[in-house]
Write an enzyme that holds these catalytic residues in place. Structure first.
Site, PDB file in Angstrom:
ATOM      1  N   LYS A 107       0.832  -1.211   0.000  1.00 35.08           N
ATOM      2  CA  LYS A 107       0.000   0.000   0.000  1.00 35.08           C
ATOM      3  C   LYS A 107       0.866   1.262   0.000  1.00 35.08           C
ATOM      4  CE  LYS A 107      -1.737   1.517   4.089  1.00 35.08           C
ATOM      5  NZ  LYS A 107      -1.418   2.913   4.424  1.00 35.08           N
ATOM      6  N   ASN A 108       1.844   1.296   0.903  1.00 30.60           N
ATOM      7  CA  ASN A 108       2.585   2.545   1.088  1.00 30.60           C
ATOM      8  C   ASN A 108       3.621   2.806   0.000  1.00 30.60           C
ATOM      9  OD1 ASN A 108       1.011   3.052   3.267  1.00 30.60           O
ATOM     10  ND2 ASN A 108       2.568   2.539   4.819  1.00 30.60           N
ATOM     11  N   CYS A 131      -4.781  12.817  13.274  1.00 29.44           N
ATOM     12  CA  CYS A 131      -5.350  11.484  13.088  1.00 29.44           C
ATOM     13  C   CYS A 131      -5.191  10.709  14.377  1.00 29.44           C
ATOM     14  CB  CYS A 131      -4.733  10.777  11.883  1.00 29.44           C
ATOM     15  SG  CYS A 131      -3.294   9.817  12.211  1.00 29.44           S
ATOM     16  N   ARG A 142       0.784  14.410  13.386  1.00 21.12           N
ATOM     17  CA  ARG A 142       1.238  14.199  12.016  1.00 21.12           C
ATOM     18  C   ARG A 142       1.251  15.463  11.164  1.00 21.12           C
ATOM     19  NH1 ARG A 142      -1.192   8.623   9.878  1.00 21.12           N
ATOM     20  NH2 ARG A 142       0.735   8.602   8.672  1.00 21.12           N
ATOM     21  N   ASP A 164       4.567   0.458  12.300  1.00 18.62           N
ATOM     22  CA  ASP A 164       3.380  -0.187  11.734  1.00 18.62           C
ATOM     23  C   ASP A 164       3.236  -1.651  12.170  1.00 18.62           C
ATOM     24  OD1 ASP A 164       2.629   2.113  10.453  1.00 18.62           O
ATOM     25  OD2 ASP A 164       3.438   1.545   8.506  1.00 18.62           O
ATOM     26  N   ARG A 180      -8.695  -0.481   4.828  1.00 20.35           N
ATOM     27  CA  ARG A 180      -7.844   0.549   4.226  1.00 20.35           C
ATOM     28  C   ARG A 180      -6.491  -0.035   3.844  1.00 20.35           C
ATOM     29  NH1 ARG A 180      -6.624   5.057   7.865  1.00 20.35           N
ATOM     30  NH2 ARG A 180      -5.240   5.318   6.104  1.00 20.35           N
TER      31      ARG A 180
END
Ligand code: EPU
Length: 422
Positions: free
Chosen positions: A22-23, A119, A124, A309, A401
């Site tokens: 994803k990233n 968030c 952030r 993560d 997500r």
């Protein structure tokens, strides 16, 4: 709203495939804005965040289509002119949308991009993105919740810029902008994550001149024009890591196919320290969990350190350890939202600022829990797999997500897991 229901206590056994990262996919999709024409981005995971970015590019006038090339690829047609604007409605659902800022400023000399706001895991800010773009000659104004960017001299100009702190998407934004700037840029104190390197590889395939991505100093020689992307995204090291942790749960034996072992060093070291056996198989990694894990201290850090993560998922293992472990979160200031939910499953955890003291318990017991962010949700699914009885993970949209049909990937390993549609 959908929920995931897990009947726990069954050790996982078997093989699972990793999806594209994803990233890495997100900034690479944003990078298509740097060149007019038909782009092909392969191995793109089918996730809510990817669809959000697709909608954002669509809003600007691009055509984004999945499946025209192959099921795992996105075809993106970028027209000669786009409307360089990222509205709040889209950015608020995914703060990574900010990766369009660098490409828009570099190619069109102007952009209007909503500020992402806070968030669940921390404040952030994006000050480093803005400082880096300003160093390249962009003028930036914050007004009514938007960043208004313009380039008075028409084209960005290469510069030497040092980030105050390492930022993944900040490095990506400034590197993408520098790719079309006039002259040479030297970016220092860059993030070294594999996703930055993958973006640089995609940019090079577009004709950009970049060296050093993956180290803390990146050199970019700007070019006038780039050609469309043809690139295959790297495997997702966090999805893979989540499955490796699943294998390390007591009694587990899981082979993760397609994972890049070199991207997992921080995690592998900790899995071995808790007593799991980790071995390379042809094209994958196999993790065999023994009995209860041994306690170990974990400190998150930018790559190649232990990934923030993976902090929540690792905590699940340590909840079951024979002894006490200390987890220190150094990257984000508020990334222990999963703790209260794990406590509902019987975990013994005390948080003091950025440190969580985890006292292992012999077993967890299933309960309804609420997901607060993406990786916390994954941790709750893992905890549910290990717990006795039924766990319901609510607010599954967080999970969707970043994980492609996690229940369909875990079920063949023996997990008793299902999605209940709302
Ligand atoms: N920071 C600043 N100023 C900036 C940018 C960042 O102070 O201008 C701070 C942040 O507040 C944070 C630290 O620097 O404390 C690191 O943040 P970073 O900018 O590296 O995070 P990011 O680029 O916003 C990416 C991933 C995250 C991942 C982090 C850290 C993407 C799309 N997102 O975020 O992924 O946690 O790097 O590795 O690449 C996830 O996938 O679940 C996720 C949150």
């Amino acid at each position: 709203m959908d929920k995931i229901v897990v009947e726990g206590g069954v050790p996982l056994r078997g093989s699972v495939d990793v999806s594209g990262a994803k990233n890495a996919a997100l900034p690479i999709i944003a990078a298509t804005l740097l060149a007019e024409g038909d782009h092909a981005v392969r191995n793109v995971p089918d996730l809510a965040d990817v669809r959000t970015l697709g909608r954002l590019l669509g809003h600007m006038g691009c055509q984004v289509e999945r499946g025209a090339i192959d099921r795992r690829a996105l075809g993106i047609r970028v027209p000669a002119a786009v409307s360089p604007e990222a509205p709040y409605e889209l950015v608020k659902t995914m703060r990574a949308s900010v990766v369009v800022l660098g490409p828009l400023v570099a190619r069109w000399g102007r952009a209007r991009v909503s500020l992402p706001g806070g968030c669940a895991i921390g404040a952030r800010p994006i000050d480093q993105h803005l400082k880096g773009l300003a160093a390249l000659g962009a003028e930036l104004r914050l007004e009514h919740g938007y960043v208004h960017a313009s380039v008075p001299r028409g084209r960005l100009r290469g510069a030497v810029f040092t980030f105050d702190g390492q930022t993944v998407t900040g490095t990506e934004n400034v590197m993408m902008a520098a790719a079309l700037a006039e002259g040479e840029s030297v970016l220092r104190n860059c993030a070294r994550e594999p996703e930055v390197r993958d973006l640089a590889d995609a940019l090079q395939a577009m004709g950009a001149r970049i060296e050093g991505a993956g180290t803390d100093e990146i050199w970019v020689e700007g070019v006038e024009r780039l050609r469309p992307i043809e690139h295959t995204v790297i495997p997702d090291r966090i999805e893979a890591g989540t499955f490796l942790v699943a294998g390390a749960l007591p009694g587990g034996d899981v082979t993760v196919r397609g994972v890049v072992a070199a991207h997992q060093e921080g995690l592998i070291e900790k899995l071995r320290a808790i007593g799991a056996t980790v071995s390379e198989t042809g094209g994958g990694l196999r993790v065999v969990g023994d009995g209860r894990p041994r306690p170990v201290d974990v400190r998150t850090a930018p790559y190649p350190g232990f990934p923030t993560d993976m902090q929540a998922q690792m905590m699940v293992l340590l909840c079951l350890a024979e002894g006490s472990s200390k987890i220190t979160e150094t990257v984000f200031e508020n990334r222990f939202m999963h703790v209260q939910e794990l406590q509902r499953l019987g975990a013994d955890i005390a948080v003091d600022g950025k440190v969580a003291l985890v006292k292992g318990v012999p077993a967890l017991s299933g309960a309804p829990v609420m997901a607060s962010d993406l990786r916390a949700s994954a941790a709750l699914v893992l905890a549910g797999l290990a717990a006795q009885g039924t766990t319901e993970v609510l607010r599954v949209y967080h999970l969707d997500r970043g994980y492609e049909r996690i229940e369909e990937k875990l079920a063949p390993l023996g997990a008793r897991i299902r999605r209940v549609k709302a």
